[in-house]
Scaffold this active site. Structure first.
Site, PDB file in Angstrom:
ATOM      1  N   HIS A  11      10.689  17.350 -22.132  1.00 28.25           N
ATOM      2  CA  HIS A  11      10.181  18.141 -21.288  1.00 28.25           C
ATOM      3  C   HIS A  11       8.941  18.833 -21.821  1.00 28.25           C
ATOM      4  O   HIS A  11       8.639  19.130 -22.843  1.00 28.25           O
ATOM      5  CB  HIS A  11      11.094  19.287 -20.897  1.00 28.25           C
ATOM      6  N   GLU A  85      20.650  19.524 -22.609  1.00 26.62           N
ATOM      7  CA  GLU A  85      20.488  19.866 -23.986  1.00 26.62           C
ATOM      8  C   GLU A  85      21.834  20.140 -24.727  1.00 26.62           C
ATOM      9  O   GLU A  85      22.649  20.357 -23.909  1.00 26.62           O
ATOM     10  CB  GLU A  85      19.623  21.506 -23.833  1.00 26.62           C
TER      11      GLU A  85
END
Length: 196
Positions: A11, A85
Site C-alpha cells: 500500500h 497485515e
C-alpha cells in the site's frame, strides 16, 4: 501447470505519523503522497502486461491503493482476508520509540521464526496463510495483490529460500512492486521493491 504471475504491491504511505506501528488499526487511510504513489504504481502495472484480477487486504490503506490500481486496469478489486497485515496484538498503535524499550520487541526483530507478538501472529502463520492463498490463484493468470510490508516479505523469503529471521534484509517501500512467476519449475522472481 501453466505459469501464473503475481504482482505484490505494498500500500501507499498512510496518514499516521512516522514511527507508529499501524498494524491492523482501523481508519488508517492513504496520505496525499500515498495516493500519488498508488497512481504511479498503477501506471507501471498498466505497462507490465494484461492483469486478470486485483485483490487486496481489507484494511483501508490497501483498499484505497487497490481501487486506484484497479480503476487504471479496468478491474474491480476484491478484498481477501489472507492478505491482511500481520496481527501485532498488544503492540498495535505503539510508537517504535516505545517498542525499542521492550525486550520482546527486540527479540521479535532478531528471531521472527521463534517469536510471537503479545496476542498476535507468528511470521510462520502469516507466511502460511499467504501461501495458501497463492494456491487459489488460477494457472495462466496475472494477479495484483495489494498487501503489507511483512506479508510481502514473508512470501518473498519463502520463494527465495530465506529464513524469516532474515526478512528485514528485504526493503519493501510504499507502493513498490515485487513480481514473481510461478510455473512447473517453481517460482522465478522478476523484481523486488521496484518503485514507480
Amino acid at each position: 501447470m501453466v505459469t501464473k504471475t503475481v504482482h505484490l504491491v505494498r500500500h501507499g504511505s498512510h496518514v499516521l505519523p512516522p514511527g507508529v506501528l499501524a498494524g491492523r488499526l482501523s481508519g488508517v487511510k492513504l496520505s496525499d503522497a500515498g495516493r500519488e504513489q498508488a497512481y504511479r504504481a498503477a501506471e507501471r502495472l498498466a505497462k507490465a502486461g494484461p492483469v486478470d484480477a486485483v485483490q487486496c487486504s481489507p484494511l483501508e490503506r490497501t483498499c484505497e491503493t487497490a481501487i486506484i490500481i484497479a480503476e487504471r486496469l479496468g478491474l474491480v478489486p476484491v478484498q481477501v482476508d489472507a492478505l491482511v497485515e500481520i496481527s501485532f496484538g498488544g503492540w498495535t498503535g505503539s510508537s517504535f520509540e516505545e517498542l525499542e524499550e521492550r525486550e520482546d520487541w527486540r527479540r521479535w526483530n532478531h528471531f521472527r521464526s521463534g517469536t510471537r507478538p503479545p496476542g498476535g501472529e507468528t511470521m510462520a502463520e502469516v507466511q502460511a496463510r499467504a501461501l495458501r492463498h497463492m494456491e487459489t490463484l488460477a494457472d495462466g493468470s496475472a494477479t495484483v495483490l495489494v498487501s503489507h510490508c511483512d506479508v510481502i516479505r514473508a512470501l518473498l523469503t519463502h520463494w527465495l529460500g530465506m529464513p524469516t529471521d532474515l526478512l528485514l534484509r528485504l526493503e519493501i517501500a510504499p507502493a513498490s512492486i515485487s513480481t514473481v512467476e510461478i510455473g512447473p519449475w517453481g517460482p522465478r522472481i522478476l523484481r523486488i521493491n521496484e518503485e514507480a
